[in-house]
Design an enzyme around this catalytic site. Structure first.
Site, PDB file in Angstrom:
ATOM      1  N   ALA A  91       3.809   0.976  -4.647  1.00 43.37           N
ATOM      2  CA  ALA A  91       2.451   0.535  -4.949  1.00 43.37           C
ATOM      3  C   ALA A  91       2.451  -0.987  -4.780  1.00 43.37           C
ATOM      4  CB  ALA A  91       2.056   0.910  -6.366  1.00 43.37           C
ATOM      5  N   ALA A 105       0.809  -3.422  -5.939  1.00 46.31           N
ATOM      6  CA  ALA A 105       0.702  -4.258  -7.135  1.00 46.31           C
ATOM      7  C   ALA A 105       1.889  -4.085  -8.072  1.00 46.31           C
ATOM      8  CB  ALA A 105      -0.586  -3.936  -7.888  1.00 46.31           C
ATOM      9  N   SER A 106       2.743  -3.104  -7.802  1.00 47.06           N
ATOM     10  CA  SER A 106       3.821  -2.808  -8.741  1.00 47.06           C
ATOM     11  C   SER A 106       4.994  -3.765  -8.577  1.00 47.06           C
ATOM     12  CB  SER A 106       4.272  -1.352  -8.535  1.00 47.06           C
ATOM     13  OG  SER A 106       5.668  -1.228  -8.680  1.00 47.06           O
ATOM     14  N   THR A 107       5.303  -4.476  -9.647  1.00 43.88           N
ATOM     15  CA  THR A 107       6.400  -5.451  -9.599  1.00 43.88           C
ATOM     16  C   THR A 107       7.741  -4.803  -9.251  1.00 43.88           C
ATOM     17  OG1 THR A 107       5.186  -6.729 -11.238  1.00 43.88           O
ATOM     18  CG2 THR A 107       7.464  -7.356 -10.879  1.00 43.88           C
TER      19      THR A 107
END
Lengths: 183, 221
Positions: B10, B12-14
């Site tokens: 994803a 936006a997933s860090t």
């Protein structure tokens, strides 16, 4: 990490740190580990914490052969995956369920319990086609997970419905030296 | 190198970004497959068949399916890196320090989530107590950098822990988390920006996506 040490027959000089007396904040301990966490080991010049890093270090440094933490890419990745599952999913969901009750006197949160049971269900499914958590032999992932599951059991969460976890835990008990005293 | 590595992630997933940084440093190309968490695409039957824990990121290398970002990182270096890659050294003491910091990264991000997620996901006001705990953890990283005294977190050479921690701390910074008490993190991040392959288009770009969505929600008024 104590289970790993016993499996490797390492001589560990145990030093008990009483957290209730805040002994982890004593200057002598902070000098070793500014993050003041346990467990922490000191091996010559190396001070090391994070229990799973400690287990890995014991094998990398002292194990003849790599049976507890394989060197090869895929088998190692399976162990790493289960170590991370233990830390980031299973144990954290357990702490989120239990710690507010124990330390703040809160009522048990049903959502937090549901979340923990989901993690146990996942673990049970992982064990469906696997004798141990990362394959057919004991690894440091089993040491880590056995400690977590035994702690979960101690807080009166039943694992009776998780057939595979029950069988695996029995195997751990039978095949890990020092199981009783360390879990 | 063009390999057949499918990488479900994803943007936006860090945690998704760490392995991308590792792949970039190793010179290997991931076949990126974006999974929309808002539309719950991770719960689609095809993805559940790959990973029934439905977490991101997930790597597919031929018939081998692997999740947990740090397991993926270790696997990429082990399989596609040099024999004793400085990114993740084999010598037990050096490796132990990298491992310690990878686990620290996991705890740090958990503390971030404890503070940020109620606001981000449930519209609750940000909790000051949780922010204090999170800032304390950032303080541990700052102290470590100060005591370590090297250019990067374990030595003067970039390792995989630099990659994951840079992705995480850049996100926090772009979300408006104060770094005023963490001068060593600030200067280390400057070195990461200058020297780390992929910093701009993986690390910073991902952090900006998060900031666009959530910076305002997390700003304490």
């Amino acid at each position: 990490s104590l289970l790993t040490a016993r499996q490797l027959d390492l001589d560990i000089n145990l030093k008990h740190v009483d957290l209730l007396k805040s002994e982890q904040f004593l200057p002598a301990f902070l000098a070793i580990n500014p993050e003041h966490t346990v467990p922490t080991i000191v091996d010559g010049d190396l001070a090391l914490w994070e229990s799973r890093a400690v287990s890995g270090y014991f094998v990398n440094k002292y194990c003849k052969g790599d049976w507890l933490y394989p060197e090869e890419a895929k088998p190692r990745a399976r162990v790493d995956r289960m170590l991370m599952f233990d830390m980031g999913t299973l144990y954290i969901r357990f702490t989120k369920y239990v710690l507010p009750v124990v330390f703040k006197g809160s009522k048990p949160d049903p959502e937090a319990k549901k979340s923990l049971l989901e993690a146990l269900m996942w673990f049970d499914t992982f064990l469906e086609n696997s004798t141990y958590s990362a394959g057919s032999t004991i690894t440091i992932a089993d040491h880590s997970l056995a400690a977590s599951v035994e702690t979960i059991k101690q807080s009166k969460i039943s694992i009776a419905r998780y057939r595979n976890i029950k069988a695996w835990l029995q195997l751990c008990q039978d095949n890990m030296p020092g199981y009783e005293e360390n879990v | 190198k063009r390999l057949a590595l499918d990488y479900y992630y994803a943007p936006a997933s860090t945690p998704s970004r760490g392995p991308m940084m590792t792949a970039r440093a190793l010179g290997i190309e991931l076949n990126l497959k974006s999974v929309d968490l808002v539309k719950q695409e991770q719960l689609k039957p095809e993805f559940l068949a790959l990973n029934h824990q439905h977490t991101l990121p997930t790597l597919v290398d031929g018939s081998f399916v692997l999740w947990e970002s740090k397991a993926i990182i270790g696997y990429l270096v082990s399989k596609y890196g040099k024999d004793d890659d400085a990114l993740y050294p084999r010598e037990p003491c050096k490796r132990a320090l990298v491992d310690r910091l990878l686990y620290f990264d996991m705890s740090l991000h958990q503390h971030f989530r404890d503070w940020a997620f109620p606001a981000m996901k449930q519209g609750l006001p940000p909790c000051p107590e949780a922010l204090v705990k999170f800032q304390t953890y950032l303080g541990h990283l700052d102290t470590h950098l100060r005591l370590q005294g090297t250019r990067f977190v374990t030595s003067d050479t970039i390792c995989v822990a630099d990659q994951t921690l840079a992705c995480a701390t850049t996100t926090y910074r772009e979300l408006g988390v104060s770094m005023i008490s963490h001068p060593h993190i600030v200067s280390w991040l400057q070195r990461c920006e200058a020297d780390m392959p992929g910093y701009a288009d993986i690390c910073l770009e991902g952090a900006n996506i998060m900031a666009q969505c959530f910076k305002e929600i997390l700003t304490v008024k």
